[in-house]
Write a protein that holds these residues in place. Structure first.
Motif, PDB file in Angstrom:
ATOM      1  N   UNK A 215      -2.881  -2.910 -13.357  1.00 43.11           N
ATOM      2  CA  UNK A 215      -2.914  -1.782 -12.183  1.00 43.11           C
ATOM      3  C   UNK A 215      -2.134  -2.491 -10.968  1.00 43.11           C
TER       4      UNK A 215
ATOM      5  N   UNK B 212     -12.203  -6.746 -11.613  1.00 40.80           N
ATOM      6  CA  UNK B 212     -10.934  -5.838 -11.677  1.00 40.80           C
ATOM      7  C   UNK B 212     -10.997  -5.447 -13.095  1.00 40.80           C
TER       8      UNK B 212
ATOM      9  N   UNK C 164     -10.505   1.348  -6.675  1.00 40.32           N
ATOM     10  CA  UNK C 164     -10.283   0.720  -7.861  1.00 40.32           C
ATOM     11  C   UNK C 164     -11.583   0.764  -8.567  1.00 40.32           C
ATOM     12  N   UNK C 165     -12.583   0.419  -7.803  1.00 43.48           N
ATOM     13  CA  UNK C 165     -13.842   0.333  -8.633  1.00 43.48           C
ATOM     14  C   UNK C 165     -14.522   1.473  -9.136  1.00 43.48           C
TER      15      UNK C 165
ATOM     16  N   UNK D 214      -8.602   5.293 -14.619  1.00 46.82           N
ATOM     17  CA  UNK D 214      -7.327   4.641 -14.166  1.00 46.82           C
ATOM     18  C   UNK D 214      -6.393   4.727 -15.217  1.00 46.82           C
ATOM     19  N   UNK D 215      -5.208   5.081 -14.521  1.00 46.04           N
ATOM     20  CA  UNK D 215      -3.878   5.245 -15.647  1.00 46.04           C
ATOM     21  C   UNK D 215      -3.076   3.949 -15.686  1.00 46.04           C
TER      22      UNK D 215
ATOM     23  N   UNK E 276      -9.152  -1.385   5.308  1.00 48.92           N
ATOM     24  CA  UNK E 276      -7.961  -0.782   4.171  1.00 48.92           C
ATOM     25  C   UNK E 276      -8.231  -1.461   3.155  1.00 48.92           C
ATOM     26  N   UNK E 277      -8.532  -2.533   2.853  1.00 47.03           N
ATOM     27  CA  UNK E 277      -8.693  -3.343   1.763  1.00 47.03           C
ATOM     28  C   UNK E 277     -10.145  -2.754   1.124  1.00 47.03           C
TER      29      UNK E 277
ATOM     30  N   UNK F  69       3.775   4.085 -11.921  1.00 47.80           N
ATOM     31  CA  UNK F  69       2.927   3.305 -12.129  1.00 47.80           C
ATOM     32  C   UNK F  69       3.246   2.113 -13.187  1.00 47.80           C
TER      33      UNK F  69
ATOM     34  N   UNK G   7      -9.466   0.447  -0.620  1.00 44.16           N
ATOM     35  CA  UNK G   7      -8.515   0.274  -1.918  1.00 44.16           C
ATOM     36  C   UNK G   7      -9.543  -0.221  -2.786  1.00 44.16           C
TER      37      UNK G   7
ATOM     38  N   UNK H 122       0.970  -1.218  -0.063  1.00 41.79           N
ATOM     39  CA  UNK H 122       0.223  -0.043  -0.056  1.00 41.79           C
ATOM     40  C   UNK H 122       0.797   1.282  -0.162  1.00 41.79           C
TER      41      UNK H 122
ATOM     42  N   UNK I 145      -1.987  -5.645  -4.121  1.00 44.40           N
ATOM     43  CA  UNK I 145      -2.526  -5.259  -2.717  1.00 44.40           C
ATOM     44  C   UNK I 145      -3.546  -6.440  -2.373  1.00 44.40           C
ATOM     45  N   UNK I 146      -4.507  -6.302  -3.378  1.00 44.60           N
ATOM     46  CA  UNK I 146      -5.763  -7.036  -2.962  1.00 44.60           C
ATOM     47  C   UNK I 146      -5.376  -8.557  -3.106  1.00 44.60           C
TER      48      UNK I 146
ATOM     49  N   UNK J   9      -2.643  -2.063  -7.917  1.00 39.95           N
ATOM     50  CA  UNK J   9      -3.532  -2.287  -6.875  1.00 39.95           C
ATOM     51  C   UNK J   9      -3.910  -3.805  -6.758  1.00 39.95           C
TER      52      UNK J   9
END
Lengths: 476, 171
Positions: A105, A148, B164-165, B170-171, B156-157, A35, B160, A27, A110-111, A107
């Motif tokens: 991505x 996702x 995201x959703x 989003x880049x 926290x998740x 990125x 996040x 995180x 992390x997930x 993230x």
């Protein structure tokens, strides 16, 4: 309650502490690094490798930490090893796949690590509260991971469906916990097991266990709570389905085995009978519906329902053979199913989102390696020796026969024969049918390597199953 | 004792009524208001159980913060259009309804008439001073320290995941 909690408790957590810390590290890193940087990927790989090593090192010493709410070593470490191995393979296969879906991505990692943390907490829970939080951590991460690929309608559908049904199942689980707490006056799983015999006659206790069972059966994807499986696995990103069907299922079964241990099942006979019927139905429904599928992912989804039935057989046995069988089976299933989903993730392209069985025709000539590996995973899923899948089934069915559930073992064996039809059909299509599978993707070096690894492991486990069984025997 | 039981019966009836109203109201705003009523009934029930902190939190967090969010979402989405959502009973709904009634009757039997029904409540005894801030804090930072940390990760998740959703680009 004044419990001295020290750093030793944190250290005793071992692999859980590693992935927990790893998630937090990711995180922080996510906001620092560029990125496009591959750093997040490599840190994830590193964290999972360290967690696996940590699990292997602590497997011999079983104990508890944090005032007896968490199990450490032994059973928890064995499953931590299974989860980190499965997640490591999924991670290695993910970057190439995410690029194809245009969703690379960071993230994602992390997930993924958070989901693994949740799984490990579930397998280490010695308290219903801990189990519930582990389950929710894993589930929330999976709800997001399933959706996702935001631009894909099926991915959105998958996430939405999984979220709504998962939340509903959570309600049953919580109500069950509340009733069990009401009869026992404690949320401790150890106490649940030790005092099950004394409370087995109380209707409220049985209803509580029954509601818990509903939640568990949903999470392991067995009949009659299997409706979500094909849609969710088909719509979710392929590697996420791979992790959901292996790590997610293994974690649910690990907790299942903890809560519905031998003591509980032997005293709560009605629950055990219900479970036996559900196991038989899962094997029958899963295998028969898998036959008529044209999409490989949907076929694997129904096959995962059937496998939930086989593994449930080992839980119902409620003896050492059954428990060892479940633990061995889950390791084997993780390796072979991640492998199968891995091959699919490589074959998919930006245009072909959903590989149909016919798309694989002639694959043995254009992609001999991938076809060979897929065939190996299919043989193992069928349960053909010398692959590990065979010994998984062998142990759970032996356990069931030992516990007097011979009819369940017979259903299982017959249904394994039925399953040969659709698993081997894939092999026949790949090797003996003409076709031009040029639209499908090709493997990168790292992708192929992460498929060869589970293949070798499956063969090794199939030839020397005693290495793992010796480990699992120590856990009880 | 009798006063407590009467109060409990009244609050429980209110809680169930508001919960049912919340589900069956066609208008989302009245639905949300029923939900607020439900939260207040629950808070009062917690008070009866001597769980003062929980009662306060229930009102502050649920009736306060979460309900404001719900009402905002209703306003922003302008859900008024969906009021006309049709409700046609089909076989599945009827089967579900039958199962629900069966389950309710089963629970009713368990709590009132089944052998040993009286002893049920005894097990989950309430230690004195359970509901104070002090005892909650003690429990959270000793016996339940590990669950507390995992809850932190869970939140926290969730953050996040929400980013995201829901992020526009989003880049």
């Amino acid at each position: 309650m004044n419990l001295p909690i020290t750093w030793n408790d944190v250290l005793a957590l071992g692999p859980i502490a590693v992935v927990f810390g790893g998630t937090l590290l990711l995180v922080v890193l996510e906001s620092i690094v560029r990125k496009a940087s591959p750093l997040m990927f490599w840190v994830t790989v590193g964290v999972l490798a360290v967690a696996a090593g940590c699990a292997l090192a602590t497997i011999g010493v079983a104990g508890t930490a944090f005032g007896g709410t968490v199990l450490t070593g032994g059973y928890a470490s064995y499953f931590a090893l299974v989860f980190s191995a499965g997640a490591l393979l999924v991670t290695l296969l993910s970057p190439a796949y995410l690029l194809k879906r245009a969703t690379a991505f960071t993230e994602y990692y992390i997930l993924l690590l958070a989901a693994v943390t949740g799984m490990m907490v579930m397998a280490a829970s010695n308290d219903l509260v801990v189990f519930f939080l582990g389950l929710e951590t894993m589930s929330v991460a999976f709800y997001v991971l399933a959706g996702f690929t935001r631009q894909s309608v099926t991915s959105n559908e998958s996430a939405m469906k999984y979220f709504l049904l998962g939340a509903f199942a959570t309600g049953f689980l919580l109500y069950g916990m509340a009733l069990v707490y009401g009869t026992l006056g404690s949320t401790s799983i150890a106490m649940l097991r030790s005092s099950a015999a004394a409370h087995a006659g109380e209707p409220l206790f049985l209803v509580g266990l029954g509601l818990l069972l509903v939640g568990f059966v949903f999470k392991v994807a067995a009949v009659p709570f299997h409706m979500w499986v094909p849609d969710v696995y088909e719509g979710a990103p392929t590697m996420v389905s791979g992790l959901m069907s292996t790590g997610g299922k293994s974690a649910a079964f690990a907790a299942f085995l903890l809560v519905f241990g031998a003591d509980v099942l032997q005293s709560a006979a009605p629950i055990r009978e219900v479970m036996a019927v559900l196991a038989a139905l899962s094997m029958i429904v899963g295998n028969i519906l898998a036959i008529s599928q044209t999409s490989v992912k949907r076929m694997l989804a129904y096959s995962s329902v059937a496998h939930a039935g086989y593994i449930l057989t080992g839980v119902i046995a409620a003896n050492a053979d059954g428990a060892n069988g479940v633990m061995f089976y889950l390791l084997a299933y993780t390796l072979m199913n991640v492998g199968a989903f891995g091959v699919l993730s490589i074959l998919e392209t930006a245009s072909v989102e959903n590989v149909r069985i016919d798309d694989l025709a002639g694959l043995s000539r254009t992609r001999p390696w991938l076809a060979g590996l897929m065939a190996l995973f299919m043989f193992s899923l069928t349960g053909i020796p010398p692959f590990a899948g065979f010994f998984g089934k062998y142990y759970v069915f032996t356990g069931a026969i030992g516990a007097g559930y011979t009819w369940l073992a017979i259903v299982g064996v017959i249904m394994s024969v039925v399953s040969a039809y659709y698993y081997l059909r894939l092999v026949v299509v790949m090797y003996f049918q003409e076709g031009s599978p040029d639209q499908v993707g090709t493997a990168t070096g790292i992708g192929l390597a992460s498929l060869v690894l589970p293949a070798i492991a499956l063969l090794a486990l199939g030839l020397l199953p005693s290495t793992i069984v010796n480990l699992t025997m120590q856990c009880f | 004792m009798i006063a407590e039981q009467l109060l409990f019966a009244f609050l429980a009836a209110c809680a169930v009524t508001t919960a049912v109203l919340m589900v069956f109201q066609r208008n989302p705003v009245t639905s949300a208001i029923s939900l607020i009523g439900n939260f207040f009934c629950l808070a009062a029930l917690y008070l009866l159980l001597e769980a003062q902190l929980l009662a306060v939190l229930e009102i502050a967090v649920y009736a306060g913060a979460i309900m404001v969010l719900v009402v905002f979402v209703i306003m922003l989405l302008n859900v008024g259009d969906e009021v006309s959502l049709s409700f046609r009973p089909n076989l599945r709904m009827i089967a579900g309804g039958v199962l629900m009634v069966a389950f309710l009757l089963e629970l009713l039997y368990l709590f009132t008439m089944a052998p040993g029904a009286g002893s049920i409540v005894v097990a989950a005894m309430r230690p004195s001073g359970l509901g104070t801030v002090e005892s909650m804090g003690h429990a959270l930072y000793s016996g339940f320290l590990f669950p507390l940390q995992i809850t932190g990760l869970l939140l926290l998740i969730a953050v996040v995941g929400a980013v995201i959703l829901a992020k526009r680009r989003l880049s």
